[in-house]
Design an enzyme around this catalytic site. Structure first.
Site, PDB file in Angstrom:
ATOM      1  CG  ASP A 210      47.256  60.862 -29.394  1.00  0.00           C
ATOM      2  OD1 ASP A 210      48.301  60.140 -30.246  1.00  0.00           O
ATOM      3  OD2 ASP A 210      46.336  60.284 -28.675  1.00  0.00           O
ATOM      4  CG  HIS A 285      49.264  57.388 -28.605  1.00  0.00           C
ATOM      5  ND1 HIS A 285      48.618  57.574 -29.596  1.00  0.00           N
ATOM      6  CD2 HIS A 285      49.192  56.918 -27.572  1.00  0.00           C
ATOM      7  CE1 HIS A 285      47.619  55.953 -29.062  1.00  0.00           C
ATOM      8  NE2 HIS A 285      48.303  55.935 -28.520  1.00  0.00           N
ATOM      9  CD  GLU A 350      46.337  52.186 -27.413  1.00  0.00           C
ATOM     10  OE1 GLU A 350      45.514  51.882 -28.264  1.00  0.00           O
ATOM     11  OE2 GLU A 350      46.082  53.677 -28.168  1.00  0.00           O
TER      12      GLU A 350
END
Length: 787
Positions: A210, A285, A350
């Site tokens: 991440d 990410h 995201e």
């Protein structure tokens, strides 16, 4: 490498916990609750003369039998021989392990256990089934079984006579752990796997990469470890306020797992029948990747590994650059060589498309591939990666955003933004795993934040987890088969240590373990709560840093049809902890009445209730205004459905007399996602009706908007309605304050009705100016007050 010293004292055998003092109704306490259990008379006694026998020459079964023997020995019991069974052994007192390959009814992970005063027989089709049977045996043994490395001191062990037939409800039963935000040592990963396997869960989802750190050795790209695995140490600052690395600062916080360590952990998990699914995040990410290799971005950087919050995720992998796909394929090739799991998780969540919209390469890719928008570009990215993963005989799994722009052909969806992603996947014929934040995010608070270690926010109590139903009711039987199970997620932004991680995961993971193992019809909160008392004793013996749960008083009401009265019901997650209360708004004290049975309510008031331990209020008292009105306790017929994510108290939620707060997660608000509210209240008989008021919430940052209009109408027979009246809202959807808005209407004098219909029109979709533009928005309703 920042190192956390953490004692893991069960590296060879799985965790086992003692039987507790508060068994279930069968006199035995087992979690998860078995499918079928019948108790008998007497006990089987294990001593130095007892044999542990294996039917047939089967190395896997022998290994499982030795797990059982070792646990007896390491806990101070006798050294018991494990050997292959012979004809002469049939009448000897023994614990027998047998693989029944031709078992006609037992599922692959199921087992049967039959304990009499003369023999213990554990059978299963597979090693996994036998292993789960051993976990049940451990829970049937006395408390000393949880000890370790004791000298031989106990001569006998007793197992109660019982017959159990058991198997899981779902094939996927998982727990997730984020090691990017904070790196956890190898020993804790093993301990986490031990806890997973103890409660018959079978999957460990390892979030290895991440923005804040790359945690897996990739030999072809050494900068991922040299640069991507480390960031500057700003642990003394709040997560959302940590400055980026400055020139001259050294990145010293982080770490990674070598490939040898990965292999060791994967094998450790396999020995406990836990599959490890690695997650390699893409295309978002991934700033830690770009810090090491900025050429894979749209802007070419420069980048540093963020020490804290990084939002929005605008710096993502460039979808127009073929070298990005070469890089990802190289990485995944090394990853797949380490993990035998059929699934490889690619994240996909995201992904802010800001840079893609400005990137010439990305725009050229869209033109060349005939893609309409950047969502379809993400779909292209994911589908291309999936094609490679399939070519290596693996399957791809991703968060529910991979649905956007078109789902990859064979992908499995992990539904985290509610259950809608899972529903959409199942209806398209794709498998799905349910992990909605409102039930399965264990980085949320589990009790009053004032008394808890720091968490990311929200509130997911043990009871809330236990109430989760993974298979949505709106799916057909064929569609429902695509719901593989559920998973608990533990994100680590606010979890810096193994002890903190353990506290957040346990006991909520145990509640989820029962949700995914036990039959839906067998689940009962009160029964589970009693059986958990036994688990807490075991967890204490094991020195597990578990949460004691919420000490918040739960306030509910019920309508007693026999007496035509409303009664107050108090409860909590705790057993045998006194609850004291007041009905007049006065503070609750040690001298206030102690709750022992439902209390009749005769009028308006403010209920205050709290749990007292040693005469002290354990947690802030619950304060709940109660409105005594004509509709309280009356039945409601729903013409549209509320969301499973926010059901409140179900069909009685809007007539229970209780008022919600501005916290939409307080359990009193009923949510409608993209749906209108349309319902009918039955007052039981025709009576004068002067006014009706429904309360709604606005919290546009959480995608919750006031209704466009609320319509009230009356009926005497439930067929013909009159007195149609509309109440419009004059408040802008852009209002960013969180507030409760009443929609009130005063009927004409002498109006009478038995039935009241209430319709509230949802805004439908988030407005164009909103961050969720075009997505379904929420309508949140509370008490409908009738006078």
């Amino acid at each position: 490498m920042r190192c956390f010293i953490f004692c893991c004292f069960f590296l060879l055998v799985p965790f086992v916990f003692q039987a507790g003092t508060l068994p279930d109704s069968n006199g035995i306490s087992i979690v998860p609750k078995p499918v079928m259990m019948k108790t008998g008379a007497g006990q089987f006694v294990i001593n130095r003369l007892t044999l542990i026998l294996v039917e047939g020459h089967d190395e896997e079964v022998t290994k499982i039998a030795r797990i059982f023997a070792d646990r007896i020995r390491y806990s101070g019991g006798p050294l018991i021989e494990v050997r292959e069974m012979t004809k002469e052994d049939k009448n000897l007192p023994a614990v027998v392990f047998a693989r029944k390959l031709q078992h006609s009814t037992l599922p692959d992970e199921g087992y049967e256990l039959n304990i009499t005063t003369k023999k213990v027989l554990l059978t299963a089709k597979t090693g996994a089934g036998l292993f789960y049977g051993v976990q049940t045996l451990f829970q049937l043994l006395p408390a000393d079984i949880s000890s370790h490395n004791l000298p031989m001191s106990r001569k006998e062990w007793e197992l109660p006579a019982v017959r159990i037939s058991d198997y899981p409800r779902y094939p996927y039963r998982g727990m997730h752990l984020d090691v990017s935000r904070h790196f956890f040592p190898k020993e804790f990963i093993k301990r986490y796997i031990d806890l997973i396997s103890m409660y018959k869960m079978n999957t460990f989802h390892w979030h290895l990469t991440d923005d804040n750190g790359w945690r897996i050795e990739i030999k072809k790209y050494p900068k991922l470890m040299q640069i991507g695995a480390w960031h500057v140490d700003h642990e003394d600052k709040p997560w959302g306020e940590r400055p980026a690395q400055q020139e001259g600062e050294r990145a010293t916080y982080g770490g990674y797992y070598s490939q040898d360590e990965i292999r060791e952990i994967v094998q450790y998990a396999a020995d406990r029948y836990v599959t490890v699914i690695p997650e390699i995040e893409m295309p978002a990410h991934s700033v830690e990747v770009l810090a090491a290799y900025p050429q894979f971005s749209c802007t070419r950087g420069p980048f540093t590994v963020p020490p804290g919050s990084y939002w929005p995720n605008i710096d993502i992998l460039c979808a127009g650059n073929d070298s990005v796909f070469t890089f990802m394929e190289d990485v995944l090739t090394e990853v797949m060589a380490l993990f035998p799991s059929k699934y490889i998780h690619v994240g996909g969540d995201e992904a802010d498309k800001t840079n893609w919209k400005k990137c010439p390469k990305c725009q050229e890719r869209m033109k060349a591939e005939g893609l309409k928008n950047e969502k379809e570009l993400q779909s292209y990215f994911i589908k291309r990666i999936e094609k490679f993963i399939i070519s290596k005989n693996h399957k791809m799994i991703g968060w529910d955003e991979i649905l956007e722009g078109g789902l990859a052909p064979e992908a499995t969806v992990m539904s985290w933004r509610g259950i809608e992603g899972g529903i959409a996947a199942a209806r398209q014929g794709h498998d799905a795993i349910m992990t909605p934040g409102s039930y399965c995010y264990f980085d949320y608070y589990q009790a009053d934040p004032a008394n808890e270690p720091k968490a990311i926010g929200g509130l997911v109590t043990l009871k809330k987890v236990y109430s989760f139903e993974p298979t949505p009711g709106e799916l057909t039987a064929r569609e429902a088969r695509h719901i593989l199970g559920a998973q608990g997620n533990l994100w680590a932004e606010f979890i810096p240590t193994p002890a903190h991680a353990e506290y957040m995961a346990v006991p909520r993971m145990i509640a989820l373990a029962e949700v995914v193992w036990s039959p839906k019809s067998a689940r009962n909160w009160t029964d589970f709560r009693h059986r958990m008392a036994a688990q807490y004793v075991r967890l204490t013996r094991m020195k597990v840093n578990y949460s004691k749960g919420s000490f918040k008083a739960e306030v509910n009401t019920e309508f007693d049809k026999k007496t035509n009265s409303v009664r107050l019901i108090l409860g909590s997650e705790q057993l045998d902890v006194p609850i004291r209360y007041t009905l007049d708004g006065n503070d609750v004290k040690p001298t206030s009445p102690e709750y022992s049975a439902p209390v009749e309510i005769k009028g308006n008031g403010v209920i205050k209730a709290g749990l007292f331990v040693d005469g002290q209020l354990k947690e802030k008292a619950t304060e709940m205004p109660l409105i005594f009105h004509l509709g309280i306790g009356k039945p409601v017929k729903y013409l549209t459905s509320y969301s499973d994510r926010y059901p409140a108290a179900g069909n009685i939620a809007l007539t229970d007399g209780l008022r919600g707060s501005v916290n939409h997660r307080d359990g009193l608000w009923q949510g409608y996602l993209g749906n209108d509210l349309d319902l009918i209240i039955d007052l039981g008989r025709e009576i004068p009706v002067n006014s009706v008021q429904a309360n709604f919430l606005q919290n546009q940052r959480s995608w919750i908007f006031l209704p466009v209009v609320v319509e009230y109408s009356l009926s005497s027979d439930g067929k013909k309605y009159h007195s149609f009246n509309e109440v419009l809202t004059s408040i802008s959807p852009k209002e960013d304050q969180v507030f409760i808005q009443p929609f009130n209407f005063q009927f004409m004098a002498n109006s009478k009705a038995r039935y009241i219909r209430v319709k509230a029109k949802n805004l439908g979709k988030c407005p164009s100016w909103h961050e969720g533009a075009g997505e379904p928005c929420w309508l949140f309703a509370d008490e409908i007050v009738v006078f």
